[in-house]
Motif scaffolding. Sequence first.
Motif, short mmCIF file in Angstrom:
data_model
loop_
_atom_site.label_atom_id
_atom_site.label_comp_id
_atom_site.label_asym_id
_atom_site.label_seq_id
_atom_site.Cartn_x
_atom_site.Cartn_y
_atom_site.Cartn_z
N SER A 92 66.01 110.67 11.10
CA SER A 92 65.86 111.79 10.17
C SER A 92 64.41 112.07 9.79
CB SER A 92 66.68 111.53 8.90
OG SER A 92 68.03 111.31 9.20
N LEU A 93 63.48 111.32 10.39
CA LEU A 93 62.07 111.54 10.11
C LEU A 93 61.66 112.97 10.47
CD1 LEU A 93 60.13 108.35 11.27
CD2 LEU A 93 59.96 109.44 9.04
N ARG A 94 60.78 113.52 9.68
CA ARG A 94 60.21 114.82 10.03
C ARG A 94 59.49 114.68 11.37
NH1 ARG A 94 57.55 114.85 5.02
NH2 ARG A 94 55.67 115.55 6.09
N PRO A 95 59.62 115.64 12.28
CA PRO A 95 59.09 115.53 13.65
C PRO A 95 57.63 115.08 13.73
CG PRO A 95 60.42 117.51 13.44
CD PRO A 95 60.31 116.93 12.06
N GLU A 96 56.81 115.55 12.82
CA GLU A 96 55.38 115.22 12.89
C GLU A 96 55.08 113.77 12.54
OE1 GLU A 96 56.07 117.14 8.77
OE2 GLU A 96 56.81 117.33 10.84
N GLU B 175 60.32 111.58 0.93
CA GLU B 175 59.54 112.75 1.34
C GLU B 175 59.28 112.79 2.85
OE1 GLU B 175 56.72 109.68 -0.50
OE2 GLU B 175 58.68 110.59 -0.94
N ASP B 176 59.56 111.67 3.55
CA ASP B 176 59.35 111.61 4.99
C ASP B 176 60.55 112.13 5.79
OD1 ASP B 176 56.90 110.31 4.51
OD2 ASP B 176 57.90 108.36 4.42
N LEU B 177 61.66 112.45 5.11
CA LEU B 177 62.92 112.73 5.80
C LEU B 177 63.23 114.21 5.96
CD1 LEU B 177 65.14 110.09 3.94
CD2 LEU B 177 64.08 109.84 6.19
N ASP B 178 63.91 114.51 7.07
CA ASP B 178 64.53 115.81 7.28
C ASP B 178 65.92 115.70 6.65
OD1 ASP B 178 66.21 117.86 8.33
OD2 ASP B 178 64.93 118.09 10.07
N LYS B 179 66.13 116.34 5.52
CA LYS B 179 67.35 116.11 4.72
C LYS B 179 68.63 116.54 5.44
CE LYS B 179 64.53 114.83 1.47
NZ LYS B 179 63.24 115.26 2.05
N LYS B 180 68.56 117.60 6.26
CA LYS B 180 69.76 118.06 6.97
C LYS B 180 70.25 116.99 7.94
CE LYS B 180 69.90 122.34 8.16
NZ LYS B 180 69.66 123.65 8.86
N LYS B 181 69.35 116.41 8.69
CA LYS B 181 69.71 115.32 9.61
C LYS B 181 70.20 114.10 8.84
CE LYS B 181 66.47 116.43 13.36
NZ LYS B 181 65.30 115.92 14.12
#
Length: 315
Positions: free
Chosen positions: A304-308, A13-19
């Motif tokens: 790939s972590l979400r920016p926040e 849930e911490d990841l940006d899936k596209k990256k």
Amino acid sequence: MQQKRNIQIIEWEDLDKKKFYSFGLFMTMTIRATVYPATLIRTRLQVQKGKSLYGGTFDAFFKILRVEGVQGLYRGFMVNTFTLISGQAYITTYELVRKYVSQYSEDNTVKSLVAGGSASLVAQSITVPIDVISQQLMMQGQGQHLTRFRLDSNTETGKPKKVFGQTRNIIAQIFAADGFRGFYRGYVASLLTYIPNSAVWWPFYHFYAEQLSKLAPSDCPHLILQAMAGPLAAATASTVTNPMDVVRARVQVEGRNSIIETFRELIKEEGFWGLTKGLSARIISSTPTAIVMVVGYETLKKLSLRPELVDSRHW
């Protein structure tokens, strides 16, 4: 996140899936190309009778290099690249199952074991046909007398279409001899090898990383500790599962049907030491594989972590 642990684990849930998927394809391809020669050597060592062809890992490496050149170390590589699909399926299944299991247990060992085994089950269903074909190609050259299928002379000498000509030739021979089932020969043996291997690797990886973090200075980068934990976990898993890996290789390359009969024949011909065939090559290949995989995978997850969340994770 499990804040009680010294080394925080980046969860799905911490990841940006596209990256995650974009970087993941590049990482998987790099790993495949790096370790393929060791995989080829391991396969030839496991299939040969006694030491009929090679005396060991390094003997095999230098003989193949001398007789077949660098190209000999990459026989079947183009076919093997299709395992990129199974690689993506593996990491997706692993992360999703971890997330699912966390609803019932926060124990990291339980999550890693169940997720690792499930990921391997999905990946092997895709990988086995590719392995069957690529292993037959691996055995050509010096090892061709150890397999049922041999390349036609015209595909061996053809230049522009050599790689794909060889692949089509092997596929046609497998289908003619065994039908569609031939591409899933050794499927059960593969599951019995790689599900335990994956299920053992992940818990030991997190265990070794956590133990190393207790011994290392507090300011030691976690990536270094994880890079050390990876090979330790790989060596542990390889040692535990190598006997079945030897049986799997023989079932797939020699066209056998019975896992038990193959196991019995191996013990009869070469004793229990036969179960260690290719283990050194497997550990040697798993060491750089584990380092590259761990550094690549943990870096992939960090990138790939979400920016926040970027500034909240110790690296």
